[in-house]
Design an enzyme around this catalytic site. Structure first.
Site, PDB file in Angstrom:
ATOM      1  N   ARG A 149       0.654  -1.417   0.034  1.00 31.85           N
ATOM      2  CA  ARG A 149      -0.330  -0.024  -0.102  1.00 31.85           C
ATOM      3  C   ARG A 149       0.813   0.578   0.465  1.00 31.85           C
ATOM      4  O   ARG A 149       2.032   1.487   0.410  1.00 31.85           O
ATOM      5  CB  ARG A 149      -1.074   0.070   1.252  1.00 31.85           C
ATOM      6  CG  ARG A 149      -1.914  -1.060   1.484  1.00 31.85           C
ATOM      7  CD  ARG A 149      -2.455  -0.980   2.696  1.00 31.85           C
ATOM      8  NE  ARG A 149      -3.555  -2.281   2.720  1.00 31.85           N
ATOM      9  CZ  ARG A 149      -3.302  -3.546   3.246  1.00 31.85           C
ATOM     10  NH1 ARG A 149      -1.803  -3.682   3.873  1.00 31.85           N
ATOM     11  NH2 ARG A 149      -4.316  -4.290   3.702  1.00 31.85           N
ATOM     12  N   LYS A 173      -1.279  -2.428   8.301  1.00 34.13           N
ATOM     13  CA  LYS A 173      -2.187  -1.669   9.151  1.00 34.13           C
ATOM     14  C   LYS A 173      -2.365  -2.450  10.465  1.00 34.13           C
ATOM     15  O   LYS A 173      -1.667  -4.044  10.854  1.00 34.13           O
ATOM     16  CB  LYS A 173      -3.239  -2.522   8.093  1.00 34.13           C
ATOM     17  CG  LYS A 173      -4.089  -1.855   6.785  1.00 34.13           C
ATOM     18  CD  LYS A 173      -5.583  -1.827   6.422  1.00 34.13           C
ATOM     19  CE  LYS A 173      -5.922  -0.726   5.420  1.00 34.13           C
ATOM     20  NZ  LYS A 173      -6.481  -1.324   4.641  1.00 34.13           N
ATOM     21  N   HIS A 245      -3.379   3.022  -5.853  1.00 34.60           N
ATOM     22  CA  HIS A 245      -3.785   1.350  -5.589  1.00 34.60           C
ATOM     23  C   HIS A 245      -4.099   0.388  -6.882  1.00 34.60           C
ATOM     24  O   HIS A 245      -3.891  -0.916  -7.059  1.00 34.60           O
ATOM     25  CB  HIS A 245      -5.022   1.472  -4.845  1.00 34.60           C
ATOM     26  CG  HIS A 245      -5.260   0.873  -3.687  1.00 34.60           C
ATOM     27  ND1 HIS A 245      -4.264   0.575  -2.796  1.00 34.60           N
ATOM     28  CD2 HIS A 245      -5.918  -0.429  -2.978  1.00 34.60           C
ATOM     29  CE1 HIS A 245      -3.923   0.394  -1.590  1.00 34.60           C
ATOM     30  NE2 HIS A 245      -5.898  -1.076  -1.687  1.00 34.60           N
ATOM     31  N   ARG A 248      -0.813  -2.188  -7.050  1.00 28.55           N
ATOM     32  CA  ARG A 248      -0.565  -3.233  -6.793  1.00 28.55           C
ATOM     33  C   ARG A 248      -2.096  -4.154  -6.638  1.00 28.55           C
ATOM     34  O   ARG A 248      -1.890  -5.076  -6.700  1.00 28.55           O
ATOM     35  CB  ARG A 248      -1.728  -1.895  -5.283  1.00 28.55           C
ATOM     36  CG  ARG A 248      -1.548  -3.355  -3.871  1.00 28.55           C
ATOM     37  CD  ARG A 248      -2.150  -2.932  -2.641  1.00 28.55           C
ATOM     38  NE  ARG A 248      -3.209  -3.604  -1.631  1.00 28.55           N
ATOM     39  CZ  ARG A 248      -2.552  -5.020  -0.436  1.00 28.55           C
ATOM     40  NH1 ARG A 248      -1.238  -4.562  -1.033  1.00 28.55           N
ATOM     41  NH2 ARG A 248      -3.342  -5.550   0.132  1.00 28.55           N
ATOM     42  N   HIS A 271      -3.235  -8.967   3.430  1.00 25.34           N
ATOM     43  CA  HIS A 271      -4.421  -9.064   3.495  1.00 25.34           C
ATOM     44  C   HIS A 271      -4.739 -10.148   4.757  1.00 25.34           C
ATOM     45  O   HIS A 271      -4.586 -11.106   5.217  1.00 25.34           O
ATOM     46  CB  HIS A 271      -5.289 -10.181   2.654  1.00 25.34           C
ATOM     47  CG  HIS A 271      -5.654  -8.915   1.193  1.00 25.34           C
ATOM     48  ND1 HIS A 271      -5.657  -9.272   0.293  1.00 25.34           N
ATOM     49  CD2 HIS A 271      -5.505  -7.485   1.775  1.00 25.34           C
ATOM     50  CE1 HIS A 271      -6.104  -8.025  -0.999  1.00 25.34           C
ATOM     51  NE2 HIS A 271      -5.888  -6.783   0.151  1.00 25.34           N
ATOM     52  N   TYR A 280      -9.368 -10.415  -6.757  1.00 24.56           N
ATOM     53  CA  TYR A 280      -8.792 -10.966  -7.789  1.00 24.56           C
ATOM     54  C   TYR A 280      -9.347 -11.667  -8.562  1.00 24.56           C
ATOM     55  O   TYR A 280      -8.887 -11.752 -10.142  1.00 24.56           O
ATOM     56  CB  TYR A 280      -7.464 -10.376  -7.941  1.00 24.56           C
ATOM     57  CG  TYR A 280      -7.105  -9.014  -7.175  1.00 24.56           C
ATOM     58  CD1 TYR A 280      -6.515  -8.282  -7.514  1.00 24.56           C
ATOM     59  CD2 TYR A 280      -6.488  -9.167  -5.174  1.00 24.56           C
ATOM     60  CE1 TYR A 280      -6.549  -6.827  -7.347  1.00 24.56           C
ATOM     61  CE2 TYR A 280      -6.618  -8.029  -4.339  1.00 24.56           C
ATOM     62  CZ  TYR A 280      -6.322  -7.065  -5.602  1.00 24.56           C
ATOM     63  OH  TYR A 280      -5.886  -5.739  -5.169  1.00 24.56           O
TER      64      TYR A 280
END
Length: 299
Positions: A149, A173, A245, A248, A271, A280
């Site tokens: 990110r 995150k 993004h 990414r 993730h 995806y």
């Protein structure tokens, strides 16, 4: 009954201390909850404990009346559900009026990505004869080469890079960390930028830990990254819009197209849930379908 602002402050403290949410997320939570407090005042509801399911349904209707997107409405309802879940845990309320409110399903949009030939054009437009040019090339190679990110990229420090193993320690995150590999193209661009361009950008300035720096010698921000990428697109004359993004998305899509397994891509992207990565597969399946329809004689 405690004042609503006191309860909000307790909830924010909980998000910061226990959930490790970013300041950006917390600001949005505050905004959504304060909006609901205004609704309570309009409806003459004096405290959070007297809010009922019917009030929650009415609030949902009012959000729809504002012509907000389903995704935005879903986020606001989810915020209030979390707020009341916290109040229930702390025994400030006896029920969660938002527990049974149906969150509208957000529109499913396939991730937008670059085709490989488009990326080649983008890479070729990078001018590497200036310090900023070296930085921009390294930034582009690094974002596409790792799939991290932009917020994570801006936090990378020099000491997070391991050129021997070609890996980078990424601070993700929720204070989660992961190691992500990068390829030879990213490695070459990074070494050239660090040994030359970055040193020139920091000449006469205070040394900083950040890997990517701006023209003033300070840490590069997410906004700065967006501006750099937009200028690259303008120079390339690609008939395409770019957002950080998108690189990414391209990283994940190209890996899956080349046969990478979903679990590995999930780990690389950082993730928490496989469902976040599975989007995806829809992109790659659509790519396969178009290839079939274009080339099969009986399509």
């Amino acid at each position: 009954m405690a004042n609503v602002n006191v309860l909000l402050n307790l909830f924010i403290e909980y998000l910061q201390m226990e959930k490790n949410y970013s300041q950006y997320t917390i600001v949005h939570y505050q905004h959504d909850i304060r909006e609901f407090f205004l609704f309570m005042a309009e409806q003459a509801i004096n405290d959070v404990e007297t809010v009922q399911y019917s009030d929650a349904r009415l609030y949902l209707t009012k959000l729809y009346d504002k012509k907000l997107s389903r995704k935005t409405v879903a986020k606001k309802i989810s915020t209030l559900r979390s707020f009341y879940k916290f109040l229930l845990r702390e025994k400030y309320v006896v029920e969660n009026p938002f527990a049974l409110v149906t969150i509208p399903k957000a529109e499913k949009r396939l991730p937008n990505f670059f085709y490989e030939d488009e990326l080649q054009i983008l890479f070729r437009t990078c001018e590497t004869d200036t310090p900023l040019g070296e930085r921009n090339k390294a930034l582009l190679e690094f974002l596409y080469g790792t799939g991290i990110r932009v917020s994570e990229c801006c936090q990378i420090r020099l000491k997070d890079l391991d050129f021997y193993l070609s890996t980078v320690l990424v601070h993700g995150k929720g204070q989660k960390e992961r190691y992500v590999p990068f390829g030879s193209f990213a490695k070459d661009s990074l070494e050239k930028y660090i040994n030359n361009g970055r040193k020139k950008l920091l000449e006469g300035k205070e040394r900083i830990e950040a890997l990517f720096v701006n023209h003033r010698g300070g840490p590069l921000t997410t906004r700065g990254v967006r501006e750099i990428l937009n200028k690259m697109i303008e120079k390339s004359a690609l008939d395409s819009r770019i957002h950080p993004h998108k690189l990414r998305h391209s990283f994940a899509t190209h890996l899956l197209n080349k046969g990478a397994d979903l679990r590995s891509v999930q780990e690389l992207l950082g993730h928490s849930f496989l469902s976040s990565t599975q989007v995806y597969t829809h992109v790659t399946n659509e790519h396969l379908r178009k290839t079939y329809m274009s080339h099969h004689p009986r399509a």
